[in-house]
Design a protein around this motif. Structure first.
Motif, PDB file in Angstrom:
ATOM      1  N   LEU A 138       0.822  -1.202   0.000  1.00  0.00           N
ATOM      2  CA  LEU A 138       0.000   0.000   0.000  1.00  0.00           C
ATOM      3  C   LEU A 138       0.858   1.254   0.000  1.00  0.00           C
ATOM      4  CD1 LEU A 138      -2.633   1.556   0.227  1.00  0.00           C
ATOM      5  CD2 LEU A 138      -2.612   1.129   2.701  1.00  0.00           C
ATOM      6  N   GLY A 139       1.948   1.234   0.772  1.00  0.00           N
ATOM      7  CA  GLY A 139       2.810   2.406   0.838  1.00  0.00           C
ATOM      8  C   GLY A 139       3.392   2.778  -0.502  1.00  0.00           C
ATOM      9  N   ALA A 140       3.799   1.775  -1.300  1.00  0.00           N
ATOM     10  CA  ALA A 140       4.348   2.054  -2.621  1.00  0.00           C
ATOM     11  C   ALA A 140       3.270   2.578  -3.563  1.00  0.00           C
ATOM     12  CB  ALA A 140       4.992   0.793  -3.193  1.00  0.00           C
ATOM     13  N   LEU A 141       2.105   1.930  -3.574  1.00  0.00           N
ATOM     14  CA  LEU A 141       1.013   2.397  -4.423  1.00  0.00           C
ATOM     15  C   LEU A 141       0.603   3.827  -4.085  1.00  0.00           C
ATOM     16  CD1 LEU A 141      -1.281  -0.755  -4.536  1.00  0.00           C
ATOM     17  CD2 LEU A 141      -0.222   0.349  -6.494  1.00  0.00           C
ATOM     18  N   ALA A 142       0.608   4.141  -2.801  1.00  0.00           N
ATOM     19  CA  ALA A 142       0.166   5.462  -2.364  1.00  0.00           C
ATOM     20  C   ALA A 142       1.106   6.572  -2.819  1.00  0.00           C
ATOM     21  CB  ALA A 142       0.018   5.485  -0.840  1.00  0.00           C
ATOM     22  N   ILE A 143       2.390   6.250  -3.058  1.00  0.00           N
ATOM     23  CA  ILE A 143       3.308   7.270  -3.561  1.00  0.00           C
ATOM     24  C   ILE A 143       2.881   7.722  -4.950  1.00  0.00           C
ATOM     25  CG2 ILE A 143       5.681   7.749  -4.265  1.00  0.00           C
ATOM     26  CD1 ILE A 143       6.642   5.795  -2.179  1.00  0.00           C
ATOM     27  N   GLY A 144       2.651   6.743  -5.843  1.00  0.00           N
ATOM     28  CA  GLY A 144       2.197   7.102  -7.182  1.00  0.00           C
ATOM     29  C   GLY A 144       0.872   7.831  -7.157  1.00  0.00           C
ATOM     30  N   LEU A 155      -1.502  15.359  -6.385  1.00  0.00           N
ATOM     31  CA  LEU A 155      -0.878  16.680  -6.291  1.00  0.00           C
ATOM     32  C   LEU A 155      -1.153  17.531  -7.517  1.00  0.00           C
ATOM     33  CD1 LEU A 155       2.611  15.901  -4.681  1.00  0.00           C
ATOM     34  CD2 LEU A 155       0.685  17.089  -3.637  1.00  0.00           C
ATOM     35  N   THR A 156      -1.450  16.893  -8.654  1.00  0.00           N
ATOM     36  CA  THR A 156      -1.776  17.639  -9.871  1.00  0.00           C
ATOM     37  C   THR A 156      -3.290  17.780 -10.037  1.00  0.00           C
ATOM     38  OG1 THR A 156      -1.760  15.630 -11.238  1.00  0.00           O
ATOM     39  CG2 THR A 156       0.317  16.823 -11.002  1.00  0.00           C
ATOM     40  N   ALA A 157      -4.034  17.567  -8.943  1.00  0.00           N
ATOM     41  CA  ALA A 157      -5.500  17.658  -8.936  1.00  0.00           C
ATOM     42  C   ALA A 157      -6.145  16.557  -9.763  1.00  0.00           C
ATOM     43  CB  ALA A 157      -5.970  19.033  -9.422  1.00  0.00           C
ATOM     44  N   GLY A 158      -5.459  15.416  -9.880  1.00  0.00           N
ATOM     45  CA  GLY A 158      -6.021  14.262 -10.569  1.00  0.00           C
ATOM     46  C   GLY A 158      -6.307  13.140  -9.601  1.00  0.00           C
ATOM     47  N   GLY A 178      -1.255   9.747 -19.079  1.00  0.00           N
ATOM     48  CA  GLY A 178      -0.737  11.103 -19.059  1.00  0.00           C
ATOM     49  C   GLY A 178      -0.995  11.852 -20.342  1.00  0.00           C
ATOM     50  N   THR A 179      -0.900  11.160 -21.478  1.00  0.00           N
ATOM     51  CA  THR A 179      -1.159  11.811 -22.766  1.00  0.00           C
ATOM     52  C   THR A 179      -2.619  12.217 -22.899  1.00  0.00           C
ATOM     53  OG1 THR A 179       0.625  10.545 -23.818  1.00  0.00           O
ATOM     54  CG2 THR A 179      -1.033  11.520 -25.266  1.00  0.00           C
ATOM     55  N   LEU A 180      -3.518  11.326 -22.524  1.00  0.00           N
ATOM     56  CA  LEU A 180      -4.948  11.635 -22.619  1.00  0.00           C
ATOM     57  C   LEU A 180      -5.334  12.783 -21.689  1.00  0.00           C
ATOM     58  CD1 LEU A 180      -6.415   8.014 -22.772  1.00  0.00           C
ATOM     59  CD2 LEU A 180      -6.170   9.644 -24.654  1.00  0.00           C
ATOM     60  N   VAL A 181      -4.714  12.831 -20.509  1.00  0.00           N
ATOM     61  CA  VAL A 181      -5.029  13.893 -19.548  1.00  0.00           C
ATOM     62  C   VAL A 181      -4.379  15.214 -19.945  1.00  0.00           C
ATOM     63  CG1 VAL A 181      -4.699  14.656 -17.155  1.00  0.00           C
ATOM     64  CG2 VAL A 181      -5.410  12.307 -17.622  1.00  0.00           C
ATOM     65  N   SER A 182      -3.122  15.163 -20.382  1.00  0.00           N
ATOM     66  CA  SER A 182      -2.370  16.396 -20.636  1.00  0.00           C
ATOM     67  C   SER A 182      -2.623  16.979 -22.018  1.00  0.00           C
ATOM     68  CB  SER A 182      -0.874  16.138 -20.457  1.00  0.00           C
ATOM     69  OG  SER A 182      -0.407  15.183 -21.399  1.00  0.00           O
ATOM     70  N   ARG A 183      -2.737  16.126 -23.034  1.00  0.00           N
ATOM     71  CA  ARG A 183      -2.893  16.622 -24.407  1.00  0.00           C
ATOM     72  C   ARG A 183      -4.351  16.794 -24.812  1.00  0.00           C
ATOM     73  NH1 ARG A 183       1.966  18.837 -25.529  1.00  0.00           N
ATOM     74  NH2 ARG A 183       3.632  17.420 -24.862  1.00  0.00           N
ATOM     75  N   SER A 235       4.794  13.536 -17.261  1.00  0.00           N
ATOM     76  CA  SER A 235       5.873  12.963 -16.450  1.00  0.00           C
ATOM     77  C   SER A 235       5.341  12.378 -15.149  1.00  0.00           C
ATOM     78  CB  SER A 235       6.934  14.025 -16.158  1.00  0.00           C
ATOM     79  OG  SER A 235       6.450  15.026 -15.277  1.00  0.00           O
ATOM     80  N   VAL A 236       4.340  13.021 -14.555  1.00  0.00           N
ATOM     81  CA  VAL A 236       3.763  12.526 -13.302  1.00  0.00           C
ATOM     82  C   VAL A 236       3.132  11.160 -13.504  1.00  0.00           C
ATOM     83  CG1 VAL A 236       1.865  12.877 -11.669  1.00  0.00           C
ATOM     84  CG2 VAL A 236       3.436  14.742 -12.171  1.00  0.00           C
ATOM     85  N   TYR A 237       2.359  10.994 -14.569  1.00  0.00           N
ATOM     86  CA  TYR A 237       1.703   9.710 -14.805  1.00  0.00           C
ATOM     87  C   TYR A 237       2.704   8.621 -15.186  1.00  0.00           C
ATOM     88  CZ  TYR A 237      -2.966  11.695 -14.397  1.00  0.00           C
ATOM     89  OH  TYR A 237      -4.110  12.290 -13.914  1.00  0.00           O
ATOM     90  N   VAL A 238       3.769   8.993 -15.895  1.00  0.00           N
ATOM     91  CA  VAL A 238       4.803   8.021 -16.238  1.00  0.00           C
ATOM     92  C   VAL A 238       5.537   7.560 -14.979  1.00  0.00           C
ATOM     93  CG1 VAL A 238       7.027   7.734 -17.396  1.00  0.00           C
ATOM     94  CG2 VAL A 238       5.116   8.799 -18.612  1.00  0.00           C
ATOM     95  N   VAL A 239       5.914   8.507 -14.123  1.00  0.00           N
ATOM     96  CA  VAL A 239       6.590   8.148 -12.870  1.00  0.00           C
ATOM     97  C   VAL A 239       5.667   7.304 -11.995  1.00  0.00           C
ATOM     98  CG1 VAL A 239       7.559   9.059 -10.728  1.00  0.00           C
ATOM     99  CG2 VAL A 239       8.135  10.136 -12.910  1.00  0.00           C
ATOM    100  N   ALA A 240       4.384   7.655 -11.948  1.00  0.00           N
ATOM    101  CA  ALA A 240       3.432   6.865 -11.167  1.00  0.00           C
ATOM    102  C   ALA A 240       3.356   5.437 -11.694  1.00  0.00           C
ATOM    103  CB  ALA A 240       2.054   7.521 -11.200  1.00  0.00           C
ATOM    104  N   GLY A 241       3.318   5.265 -13.023  1.00  0.00           N
ATOM    105  CA  GLY A 241       3.297   3.926 -13.597  1.00  0.00           C
ATOM    106  C   GLY A 241       4.522   3.125 -13.228  1.00  0.00           C
ATOM    107  N   LEU A 242       5.675   3.780 -13.255  1.00  0.00           N
ATOM    108  CA  LEU A 242       6.925   3.118 -12.856  1.00  0.00           C
ATOM    109  C   LEU A 242       6.853   2.658 -11.404  1.00  0.00           C
ATOM    110  CD1 LEU A 242       9.891   2.362 -13.401  1.00  0.00           C
ATOM    111  CD2 LEU A 242      10.510   4.709 -12.765  1.00  0.00           C
ATOM    112  N   ILE A 243       6.308   3.500 -10.543  1.00  0.00           N
ATOM    113  CA  ILE A 243       6.188   3.156  -9.124  1.00  0.00           C
ATOM    114  C   ILE A 243       5.212   1.996  -8.926  1.00  0.00           C
ATOM    115  CG2 ILE A 243       5.411   3.997  -6.870  1.00  0.00           C
ATOM    116  CD1 ILE A 243       6.516   6.744  -7.665  1.00  0.00           C
ATOM    117  N   TYR A 244       4.121   1.960  -9.706  1.00  0.00           N
ATOM    118  CA  TYR A 244       3.171   0.855  -9.590  1.00  0.00           C
ATOM    119  C   TYR A 244       3.830  -0.475  -9.956  1.00  0.00           C
ATOM    120  CZ  TYR A 244      -0.260   4.664  -9.622  1.00  0.00           C
ATOM    121  OH  TYR A 244      -0.961   5.817  -9.340  1.00  0.00           O
TER     122      TYR A 244
END
Length: 331
Positions: free
Chosen positions: A64-70, A76-79, A124-129, A229-238
């Protein structure tokens, strides 16, 4: 008179006393709640403060702790990310199935990391672009990855028999407490992300985008790039959470982590992250994760029905959101 003074040329803006500044930190309230829970269970149960039980609480917090980081990075980006648990389970099945079929475990882990990064990039692409709502994007992605997991696993679970895949379940004993490599890796991950958020330009831009995307654009921040970048980093953390989970769970089960999405959101919100974006941090999220783990462990030691655990957790979430709303109105 308002505590926050308006800036006037030639007039020094008053600085809040240290204790007032400390009280305004988002993680202070959750820390007090955690300490109160620990004191309560220490006095009302016999084994809560034993090294073995405290080690168990930490081990139960790893996934849970790892998932919660992502999840915190996205919040933090209001998503919000409803596919966090789904991506993690898919990564677990990828590692478990292909390792069992004879593929090099290191390649299996790299493949899982690559798939999770791609899925994060898609979100991230769908949200940002395209500026689609994160809720809808990640809800749709959850359905996709859940179906992909079932198709890939063919309804089977895959035992973890490889030392590399189960590495984070190993550890050593210290003063009667079991310390796993997964616990140490989790603390290292929290330290790294906390440093990135507070000591790098990327972290400052993440907070700026969460506070006001329009204002962030005016000061020259590439908002779509930061969101991506936020969604990519989150995916890496997951995906990393999946590797941690394989050290804790003896098999890659497509039905695992059923409540992971809601639990990760709960940990972030209880830890002081604002669902409106721009406020919170991973230190608070770590505290929120420990609150959930301590609550469940303590109530289990007292022999209380698990349904009451969910009830109390739900109340804490509502109180955390209400406190955040009051904070926003006040300041």
């Amino acid at each position: 008179m308002s505590t926050i003074a308006k800036f006037k040329p030639g007039v020094q803006t008053p600085v809040l006393p240290f204790w007032k500044s400390a009280l305004l930190m988002p993680s202070v309230g959750p820390l007090v709640v955690l300490l109160l829970f620990c004191l309560f269970f220490a006095f009302t149960t016999e084994h809560f403060l034993t090294p073995r039980n405290l080690s168990l609480v930490m081990q139960q917090s790893v996934i849970l702790g790892a998932l919660a980081i992502g999840q915190t990075l996205v919040i933090l980006t209001a998503g919000i990310d409803l596919a966090a648990g789904g991506i993690t389970v898919l990564a677990m099945v990828i590692i478990g199935r292909f390792a069992l079929e004879g593929l090099d475990p290191a390649l299996c882990i790299l493949l899982a990391l690559a798939v999770a990064i791609v899925l994060g990039a898609v979100s991230g692409t769908l949200v940002s672009r395209l500026r689609l709502p994160p809720f809808i994007v990640t809800l749709g992605l959850l359905g996709i990855v859940t179906a992909a997991t079932r198709l890939l696993s063919m309804g089977n679970s895959y035992p973890i028999e490889n030392d590399l895949a189960a590495f984070f379940g190993n550890g050593f004993t210290l003063s009667g407490a079991r310390v796993t490599y997964g616990m140490l890796a989790l603390l290292g991950l929290y330290a790294a992300v906390a440093f990135a958020l507070h000591e790098t330009w990327w972290g400052r831009h993440v907070y700026a985008v969460g506070n006001s995307p329009a204002a962030a654009r005016l000061v020259g921040i590439n908002v779509p790039r930061i969101l991506l970048s936020v969604y990519v980093v989150a995916g890496l953390i997951y995906a990393f959470a999946a590797w941690l989970a394989l050290g804790r769970i003896p098999s890659a089960d497509p039905n695992a982590l059923q409540t992971a999405n809601l639990d990760s959101i709960t940990a972030a919100v209880i830890g002081g992250a604002s669902l409106f974006g721009g406020r919170g941090g991973v230190i608070g999220t770590l505290i929120g994760t420990l609150i959930i783990a301590v609550l469940r462990n303590g109530l289990t030691l007292r022999g209380i029905d698990p349904l009451w655990q969910d009830l109390v957790t739900g109340v804490l979430v509502i109180l955390a959101v209400a406190a955040d709303q009051l904070y926003r109105r006040r300041w």
